[in-house]
Scaffold this motif. Sequence first.
Motif, mmCIF file in Angstrom:
data_model
loop_
_atom_site.group_PDB
_atom_site.id
_atom_site.type_symbol
_atom_site.label_atom_id
_atom_site.label_comp_id
_atom_site.label_asym_id
_atom_site.label_seq_id
_atom_site.Cartn_x
_atom_site.Cartn_y
_atom_site.Cartn_z
ATOM 1 N N MET A 102 0.832 -1.174 0.000
ATOM 2 C CA MET A 102 0.000 0.000 0.000
ATOM 3 C C MET A 102 0.884 1.247 0.000
ATOM 4 S SD MET A 102 -2.436 1.837 2.788
ATOM 5 C CE MET A 102 -1.222 1.518 3.971
ATOM 6 N N GLN A 103 0.480 2.223 -0.766
ATOM 7 C CA GLN A 103 1.166 3.518 -0.802
ATOM 8 C C GLN A 103 0.226 4.591 -0.246
ATOM 9 O OE1 GLN A 103 1.959 4.403 -4.893
ATOM 10 N NE2 GLN A 103 3.100 2.535 -5.262
ATOM 11 N N ARG A 104 0.730 5.461 0.602
ATOM 12 C CA ARG A 104 -0.044 6.593 1.107
ATOM 13 C C ARG A 104 0.319 7.822 0.294
ATOM 14 N NH1 ARG A 104 1.544 3.655 5.416
ATOM 15 N NH2 ARG A 104 3.436 4.860 5.656
ATOM 16 N N HIS A 105 -0.682 8.630 -0.051
ATOM 17 C CA HIS A 105 -0.455 9.837 -0.838
ATOM 18 C C HIS A 105 -1.084 11.030 -0.145
ATOM 19 C CE1 HIS A 105 1.006 8.130 -4.725
ATOM 20 N NE2 HIS A 105 0.493 7.045 -4.186
ATOM 21 N N GLY A 106 -0.336 12.123 -0.082
ATOM 22 C CA GLY A 106 -0.846 13.405 0.382
ATOM 23 C C GLY A 106 -0.651 14.415 -0.720
ATOM 24 N N GLN A 107 -1.674 15.227 -0.959
ATOM 25 C CA GLN A 107 -1.615 16.226 -2.021
ATOM 26 C C GLN A 107 -2.208 17.534 -1.513
ATOM 27 O OE1 GLN A 107 -4.058 14.099 -4.888
ATOM 28 N NE2 GLN A 107 -2.240 13.407 -5.972
ATOM 29 N N LEU A 108 -1.803 18.643 -2.138
ATOM 30 C CA LEU A 108 -2.251 19.961 -1.719
ATOM 31 C C LEU A 108 -2.631 20.785 -2.933
ATOM 32 C CD1 LEU A 108 -2.388 21.574 0.999
ATOM 33 C CD2 LEU A 108 -0.161 22.516 0.393
ATOM 34 N N ILE A 109 -3.695 21.582 -2.781
ATOM 35 C CA ILE A 109 -4.134 22.495 -3.835
ATOM 36 C C ILE A 109 -4.863 23.656 -3.177
ATOM 37 C CG2 ILE A 109 -6.425 21.504 -4.287
ATOM 38 C CD1 ILE A 109 -5.688 21.739 -7.332
ATOM 39 N N GLY A 110 -4.912 24.772 -3.849
ATOM 40 C CA GLY A 110 -5.675 25.915 -3.371
ATOM 41 C C GLY A 110 -7.094 25.872 -3.912
ATOM 42 N N SER A 161 -5.500 16.479 0.383
ATOM 43 C CA SER A 161 -6.123 15.171 0.143
ATOM 44 C C SER A 161 -5.187 14.078 0.624
ATOM 45 C CB SER A 161 -6.466 14.971 -1.336
ATOM 46 O OG SER A 161 -5.317 14.684 -2.091
ATOM 47 N N TYR A 162 -5.814 13.015 1.105
ATOM 48 C CA TYR A 162 -5.086 11.832 1.554
ATOM 49 C C TYR A 162 -5.786 10.625 0.981
ATOM 50 C CZ TYR A 162 -3.442 7.962 4.334
ATOM 51 O OH TYR A 162 -2.917 6.747 4.709
ATOM 52 N N PHE A 163 -5.012 9.697 0.443
ATOM 53 C CA PHE A 163 -5.585 8.424 0.028
ATOM 54 C C PHE A 163 -4.527 7.342 0.086
ATOM 55 C CE2 PHE A 163 -4.223 10.448 -3.935
ATOM 56 C CZ PHE A 163 -3.550 9.440 -4.614
ATOM 57 N N GLU A 164 -5.012 6.113 0.091
ATOM 58 C CA GLU A 164 -4.137 4.949 0.088
ATOM 59 C C GLU A 164 -4.329 4.215 -1.228
ATOM 60 O OE1 GLU A 164 -5.545 3.088 3.637
ATOM 61 O OE2 GLU A 164 -4.524 4.530 4.926
ATOM 62 N N TYR A 165 -3.224 3.908 -1.876
ATOM 63 C CA TYR A 165 -3.249 3.180 -3.142
ATOM 64 C C TYR A 165 -2.879 1.733 -2.865
ATOM 65 C CZ TYR A 165 -2.185 1.548 -7.787
ATOM 66 O OH TYR A 165 -2.167 0.811 -8.939
ATOM 67 N N VAL A 166 -3.774 0.808 -3.247
ATOM 68 C CA VAL A 166 -3.573 -0.604 -2.937
ATOM 69 C C VAL A 166 -3.296 -1.448 -4.181
ATOM 70 C CG1 VAL A 166 -4.919 -0.484 -0.803
ATOM 71 C CG2 VAL A 166 -6.071 -1.079 -2.960
ATOM 72 N N GLY A 167 -3.124 -0.818 -5.331
ATOM 73 C CA GLY A 167 -2.870 -1.550 -6.562
ATOM 74 C C GLY A 167 -1.397 -1.838 -6.777
ATOM 75 N N LYS A 168 -1.085 -2.272 -7.991
ATOM 76 C CA LYS A 168 0.296 -2.630 -8.341
ATOM 77 C C LYS A 168 0.915 -1.683 -9.359
ATOM 78 C CE LYS A 168 -0.178 -7.618 -7.450
ATOM 79 N NZ LYS A 168 -0.481 -7.458 -6.100
#
Length: 109
Positions: free
Chosen positions: A1-9, A54-61
Amino acid sequence: MQRHGQLIGIGAEAIAEYKKLHAKVWPQVLEMITACNIRNYSIFLKEPENLMFSYFEYVGKDFEADMAKMAADPVTQDWWAINKPLQRPLDTRGEGEWWAEMEEVFHHD
């Protein structure tokens, strides 16, 4: 699993509309998010700076292939066409990014 954090205005005048849209995300958009192996997806708003995290978890390959699949989906494209004008990408985002990717510097389960 990969965790992702992103930012935008986001424009101050667009916040109410953005909240309204995200209170009733189109079911097909949610289905595509799931089909592209994204889980635990949240968007947070920080006012008065008008930044969204934004936060999400990527569970793919294959993250790139799944993101390409999402980007090719006509319903997702329609959803983005409505939402993108409300957003204000950061000048410091990476090449090809809309939401600026963030480096994870700490995690604790």
